[in-house]
Design an enzyme around this catalytic site. Structure first.
Site, short mmCIF file in Angstrom:
data_model
loop_
_atom_site.label_atom_id
_atom_site.label_comp_id
_atom_site.label_asym_id
_atom_site.label_seq_id
_atom_site.Cartn_x
_atom_site.Cartn_y
_atom_site.Cartn_z
N ASN A 184 0.82 -1.22 0.00
CA ASN A 184 0.00 0.00 0.00
C ASN A 184 0.85 1.27 0.00
OD1 ASN A 184 -2.07 -1.77 0.06
ND2 ASN A 184 -2.70 -1.37 2.18
N TYR A 204 -6.69 2.16 2.28
CA TYR A 204 -6.55 1.63 0.93
C TYR A 204 -7.72 0.74 0.56
CZ TYR A 204 -4.77 -0.93 -3.11
OH TYR A 204 -4.64 -1.49 -4.34
N GLU A 247 -6.63 18.39 -35.50
CA GLU A 247 -7.90 17.76 -35.14
C GLU A 247 -7.71 16.70 -34.04
OE1 GLU A 247 -10.67 17.44 -38.93
OE2 GLU A 247 -8.58 17.07 -39.42
N GLN A 277 -6.37 0.59 -7.44
CA GLN A 277 -5.49 0.03 -8.47
C GLN A 277 -5.84 0.62 -9.84
OE1 GLN A 277 -3.84 -4.06 -8.34
NE2 GLN A 277 -5.39 -4.48 -9.90
N ASN A 302 -5.32 18.12 -45.12
CA ASN A 302 -6.14 18.13 -43.91
C ASN A 302 -5.32 18.41 -42.65
OD1 ASN A 302 -8.46 17.50 -45.37
ND2 ASN A 302 -8.04 15.30 -45.26
N HIS A 319 -17.29 36.38 -30.79
CA HIS A 319 -18.37 35.63 -31.47
C HIS A 319 -17.93 35.12 -32.85
CE1 HIS A 319 -20.98 37.65 -28.46
NE2 HIS A 319 -20.23 38.70 -28.76
N SER A 358 -6.04 13.35 -48.67
CA SER A 358 -7.24 12.53 -48.70
C SER A 358 -7.03 11.44 -49.73
CB SER A 358 -8.43 13.40 -49.08
OG SER A 358 -9.45 12.61 -49.64
N LYS A 403 -6.89 17.82 -51.36
CA LYS A 403 -7.03 18.08 -49.93
C LYS A 403 -5.70 18.11 -49.18
CE LYS A 403 -10.37 18.26 -47.58
NZ LYS A 403 -11.38 17.25 -47.27
N1 ARG Z 1 -1.39 -3.40 -7.34
C1 ARG Z 1 -1.91 -2.69 -6.22
C2 ARG Z 1 -2.37 -1.29 -6.62
O1 ARG Z 1 -1.95 -0.85 -7.61
C3 ARG Z 1 -0.86 -2.58 -5.16
C4 ARG Z 1 -1.39 -2.43 -3.80
C5 ARG Z 1 -2.02 -3.71 -3.37
N2 ARG Z 1 -2.40 -3.67 -2.01
C6 ARG Z 1 -3.23 -4.59 -1.50
N3 ARG Z 1 -3.54 -4.45 -0.29
N4 ARG Z 1 -3.72 -5.53 -2.24
O2 ARG Z 1 -3.16 -0.68 -5.94
#
Ligand code: ARG
Length: 456
Positions: free
Chosen positions: A107, A314, A287, A319, A282, A153, A274, A280
């Protein structure tokens, strides 16, 4: 790596939905750098031996060499980049690898790696935008005197200089850079050592690891550290604002390149043909810059939606923070580079721009201002008198400044010959000397400041 408490392995589907390696492998450099800083700190604090730390460091360098040479080999049962690196490290150095994960969690690991990645993305964008600014300033200097219509405008409003218009774009990009700089300052704190969510009982030195990774300091709250993705959102919001600016610039390129306008000729390098209409040319690059801005804004919205309503600390939802950031980064990098190329190489048809500026009685405001200044007429009345003059010019099919003096004096006898000094587009532009105005002298003053700020 976490199978101890399970009797059976995950289903194939579980593996599939869980795996992030296909995209988070882009974090491998950051993951290895953060692991090296962590291992070195653990050794200094006597939490692992120096011998193990040395083995880990050498092993991580070997993993880096392998990834550099042949990419990250993906194995869905190893979930993510963090487990891939650690697994390969274990294959290379044996049991010492198992000590690397002391006093940390995936984490805080992913929060650290991702911050490092986003910080680099911010630096990349800052550099690329500076190059765009340099291109804008160079072209603005070249065209500080070139007349073009200024629009409101999309109607011809008042004459301006092309240099002034280009410097307006410069200002938009200047703000984009300042947003990124601001976000970079705010995010530069290290979550490493927050561990899973509560911190750790090992005597770690978070400050030392933070400084080793170029952070200003360690974050203050472990719960916040592992759940905070503001840095990614700040980046995406700044990227979105920047992409919107690029899109608006691109839109002007597209309009200007269109035949009825013909203000510019896009360089071959930034146009396409084109397959059916041989004549053309473009503005595809412009774009696509315009189109990509929608996808950058979409990436920003995606992460906003992912984060909305997540409790501390977390959750695996997080992820999903990476793909939007990677996508926005790639699209933005391409867009900035393409815009820089277009600015550098476009040919401005200044004759055509001047002729357009002379249409639409673009100096009518100058006539009204002259009445106020030279004849002491209240502005509202001056506006009305000028409206009548414009109507007359329209009826006769003449530009305002070609009306004979007698005709103007029939409308208001206070008008005299000196009014013609202000009715040409050149005089109009020269007269707008207020700070930030379009007068060439004023534009040159702003260009000078810009060059100083850019160090050119
Ligand atoms: N691959 C996970 C992410 O990107 C990493 C963290 C995972 N943590 C866990 N408690 N499973 O968030």
């Amino acid at each position: 790596m976490w199978g101890g408490r399970f009797a059976e392995g995950p289903s194939a589907l579980m593996r599939e939905i869980n795996a992030s390696i296909a995209f988070d492998k882009r974090l491998w450099r950051q993951d290895i750098a953060a692991s090296k800083a962590h291992a070195a700190m653990l050794a200094v604090r006597g939490i692992i031996t120096q011998e193990d730390a040395d083995a880990i460091e050498e092993g991580l360098d070997r993993v880096a060499d392998e990834y550099e040479a042949s990419g990250v080999p993906e194995n869905a049962s190893l979930e993510d980049i963090h487990m891939h690196v650690e697994h390969r490290l274990a294959e290379l150095i044996g049991p010492a690898a198992g000590r690397l994960h002391t006093a940390r969690s995936r984490n805080d690991q992913v929060a650290t790696d991702f911050r490092l990645w986003v910080r680099e993305a911010m630096d990349d964008a800052l550099d690329a935008l500076a190059a765009l600014q340099r291109a804008l300033v160079a072209r603005a200097e070249e065209h500080a005197e070139s007349i073009m219509p200024g629009f409101t405008h999309l109607q011809v409003a008042q004459p301006v200089t092309l240099g002034h218009h280009l410097m307006a774009w410069y200002e938009m990009i200047r703000r984009d850079r300042s947003r990124l700089e601001d976000a970079r300052k705010r995010m530069n704190e290290s979550p490493l050592g927050a561990a899973a969510l509560a911190g750790t009982s090992f005597p770690i030195d978070r400050e030392a690891a933070a400084l080793a990774l170029g952070f200003d300091k360690a974050t203050a709250n472990s719960l916040d550290s592992v759940s905070d993705r503001d840095f990614a959102l700040d980046y995406l919001m700044a990227a979105t604002q920047c992409a919107l600016h690029l899109s608006r610039m691109a839109e002007e390129f597209i309009i200007w390149a269109s035949q009825p306008f013909s203000f510019i000729a896009l360089h071959d390098a930034y146009s396409t043909g084109s397959s059916i209409m041989p004549q053309k040319r473009n503005p595809d690059a412009a774009e696509l810059v315009r189109g990509h801005s929608g996808r950058v804004a979409g990436a920003m919205t995606a992460l906003v939606m992912t984060m909305k309503g997540l409790p501390l600390a977390y959750s695996k939802d997080m992820q999903d923070d990476k793909q939007p950031v990677f996508e926005a980064h790639d699209l933005l990098a391409l867009s900035i580079a393409a815009m820089t190329g277009m600015v550098e190489t476009t040919t401005f048809n200044t004759d055509r721009m001047r002729a357009a500026a002379e249409q639409g009685h673009s100096t009518a405001t100058d006539l009204a201002d002259w009445l106020v200044r030279a004849a002491n007429v209240p502005f509202r009345e001056a506006h009305h008198i000028t409206g009548r003059a414009v109507k007359l010019a329209e009826d006769r099919g003449l530009p305002l400044w070609e009306l004979p003096l007698e005709a103007l004096r029939d409308i208001d006898p206070r008008i005299d010959q000196s009014v013609f000094d202000v009715l040409s587009v050149d005089a109009s532009v020269r007269s707008r000397t207020s700070h930030g105005g379009t007068a060439p002298a004023e534009v040159r003053a702003r260009i000078k400041e810009a060059k100083k700020a850019l160090g050119v």
